[in-house]
Motif scaffolding. Structure first.
Motif, PDB file in Angstrom:
ATOM      1  N   ASP A  12       0.973  -1.141   0.139  1.00  0.00           N
ATOM      2  CA  ASP A  12       0.030  -0.040  -0.238  1.00  0.00           C
ATOM      3  C   ASP A  12       0.987   1.130   0.057  1.00  0.00           C
ATOM      4  O   ASP A  12       1.687   1.374   0.791  1.00  0.00           O
ATOM      5  CB  ASP A  12      -0.653  -0.183   1.252  1.00  0.00           C
ATOM      6  N   LEU A  13       0.841   1.972  -1.009  1.00  0.00           N
ATOM      7  CA  LEU A  13       1.782   3.207  -1.135  1.00  0.00           C
ATOM      8  C   LEU A  13       1.661   4.122  -0.067  1.00  0.00           C
ATOM      9  O   LEU A  13       2.498   4.796   0.363  1.00  0.00           O
ATOM     10  CB  LEU A  13       1.724   3.643  -2.535  1.00  0.00           C
ATOM     11  N   ASP A  14       0.332   4.214   0.445  1.00  0.00           N
ATOM     12  CA  ASP A  14       0.230   5.197   1.603  1.00  0.00           C
ATOM     13  C   ASP A  14       1.007   4.856   2.745  1.00  0.00           C
ATOM     14  O   ASP A  14       1.770   5.714   3.537  1.00  0.00           O
ATOM     15  CB  ASP A  14      -1.210   5.695   1.870  1.00  0.00           C
ATOM     16  N   GLN A  15       0.716   3.428   2.924  1.00  0.00           N
ATOM     17  CA  GLN A  15       1.577   2.980   4.182  1.00  0.00           C
ATOM     18  C   GLN A  15       3.290   3.055   3.797  1.00  0.00           C
ATOM     19  O   GLN A  15       3.745   3.126   4.839  1.00  0.00           O
ATOM     20  CB  GLN A  15       1.138   1.492   4.503  1.00  0.00           C
ATOM     21  N   VAL A  16       3.453   2.875   2.640  1.00  0.00           N
ATOM     22  CA  VAL A  16       4.851   2.839   2.442  1.00  0.00           C
ATOM     23  C   VAL A  16       5.643   4.185   2.514  1.00  0.00           C
ATOM     24  O   VAL A  16       6.676   4.290   3.391  1.00  0.00           O
ATOM     25  CB  VAL A  16       5.241   2.479   0.819  1.00  0.00           C
ATOM     26  N   CYS A  17       4.759   5.246   2.049  1.00  0.00           N
ATOM     27  CA  CYS A  17       4.993   6.721   2.599  1.00  0.00           C
ATOM     28  C   CYS A  17       5.312   7.021   4.065  1.00  0.00           C
ATOM     29  O   CYS A  17       6.118   7.621   4.695  1.00  0.00           O
ATOM     30  CB  CYS A  17       4.153   7.516   1.757  1.00  0.00           C
ATOM     31  N   HIS A  18       4.058   6.399   4.743  1.00  0.00           N
ATOM     32  CA  HIS A  18       4.204   6.500   6.429  1.00  0.00           C
ATOM     33  C   HIS A  18       5.456   5.731   6.930  1.00  0.00           C
ATOM     34  O   HIS A  18       6.335   6.481   7.638  1.00  0.00           O
ATOM     35  CB  HIS A  18       3.051   5.834   6.763  1.00  0.00           C
ATOM     36  N   LEU A  19       5.810   4.714   6.385  1.00  0.00           N
ATOM     37  CA  LEU A  19       7.013   4.100   6.780  1.00  0.00           C
ATOM     38  C   LEU A  19       8.574   4.744   6.523  1.00  0.00           C
ATOM     39  O   LEU A  19       9.438   4.870   7.323  1.00  0.00           O
ATOM     40  CB  LEU A  19       6.976   2.430   6.316  1.00  0.00           C
ATOM     41  N   LEU A  20       8.191   5.500   5.343  1.00  0.00           N
ATOM     42  CA  LEU A  20       9.641   6.359   4.854  1.00  0.00           C
ATOM     43  C   LEU A  20       9.398   7.835   5.535  1.00  0.00           C
ATOM     44  O   LEU A  20      10.134   8.718   4.688  1.00  0.00           O
ATOM     45  CB  LEU A  20       9.768   6.211   3.582  1.00  0.00           C
TER      46      LEU A  20
END
Length: 289
Positions: free
Chosen positions: A167-175
């Motif tokens: 999930d790209l939103d979650q990826v952005c959150h992790l980064l």
């Protein structure tokens, strides 16, 4: 045997330390007997797993952690770069790291086919006991793989089944605190249908050339990359284009696209990954004309 030991290992998440097994009420003798009977596998000293565990998961556990990054996404079906590494997440203070293929040998820190990430403490131990989640693995890829490979891996992961894709939103959150890696998320495009295509798109962008992926040029034909509205870059591979029938279809396809007024350049996996300067020169020359 009652197979109580493998049932307990499965309940604990398919891998279990001996101390966890003993905490359930099992005895050392039961665990040892089950292992010797071939009911479970001993991954490394004090760590046991089920017989049906995938080989890459066992190798990561033998090192001392969970399958992560590009290895986790490859396990789920994402694109695999050339000369792939085994990526393993371990605890930040892990010391006794073992060879992925020989639990009796320490991990050679100089080997280039194993990447150890010391971030296991951030994992959800209930759902990520064996391997990093798709979103976490994608974030690790963007942090630790070359940009063009990272784009190809995550592009392909976005085409996996819903349970396996990031999930790209979650990826952005992790980064959130990693600006450079987070910026790479904007280069991800799920429309890409091959790793070669993704890498070509990213490398062209580095040279200021915008290539649109998977564009319909008529009601029946999509092209891999379209540049400037008239120049088509087709990424071909032996895997999908090697049979006589496939070869004939490709030639018919090229004639059809050219007949629509497009200029077509076909490039291979090897050319894009290992001889990009030659490809870029051809693209520049064509655009210059």
């Amino acid at each position: 045997m009652t197979r109580i030991v493998p049932a307990t290992v499965r309940r604990l998440g398919s891998v279990a330390h001996r101390r966890e097994l003993l905490a359930t009420g099992l005895t050392r003798r039961q665990v040892e007997t089950s292992w010797r009977a071939g009911e479970i596998v001993r991954i490394r000293h004090g760590l046991y797993g089920l017989l049906d565990l995938p080989a890459d998961v066992i190798r990561a556990a033998r090192v001392g952690g969970a399958l992560a990054g590009a290895s986790s996404l490859a396990h789920r079906g994402a694109w695999v770069p050339p000369r792939p590494r085994l990526v393993v997440s371990v605890d930040h203070n892990a010391r006794d790291l073992r060879d992925p293929d020989d639990a009796g040998a320490r991990l050679d820190r100089d080997r280039d086919d194993v990447l150890v990430l010391r971030d296991l403490s951030r994992f959800d131990r209930r759902t990520e006991r064996l391997l990093a989640s798709p979103s976490r693995a994608a974030a690790q890829v963007l942090l630790h793989e070359p940009a063009e490979h990272a784009a190809a891996i995550v592009d392909s992961a976005l085409r996996l089944s819903p349970m396996q894709r990031p999930d790209l939103d979650q990826v952005c959150h992790l980064l959130a605190t990693r600006r450079s890696a987070r910026g790479l998320v904007t280069s991800i495009d799920a429309r890409a249908e091959s790793g070669t295509e993704s890498i070509a798109r990213l490398l062209l962008a580095r040279d200021g050339i915008r290539a649109e992926p998977q564009v319909w040029v008529d009601d029946h034909t999509r092209v891999d990359l379209l540049v400037d509205g008239w120049f088509v870059l087709e990424c071909v591979s032996k895997e999908h284009h090697s049979s006589p029938a496939a070869y004939d279809r490709d030639r018919e396809r090229t004639i059809r696209i050219t007949g629509l007024g497009f200029v077509v350049l076909e490039v291979t996996y090897a050319q894009v990954l290992f001889d990009w300067p030659s490809v870029l020169k051809a693209v520049r020359t064509t655009l210059g004309r």
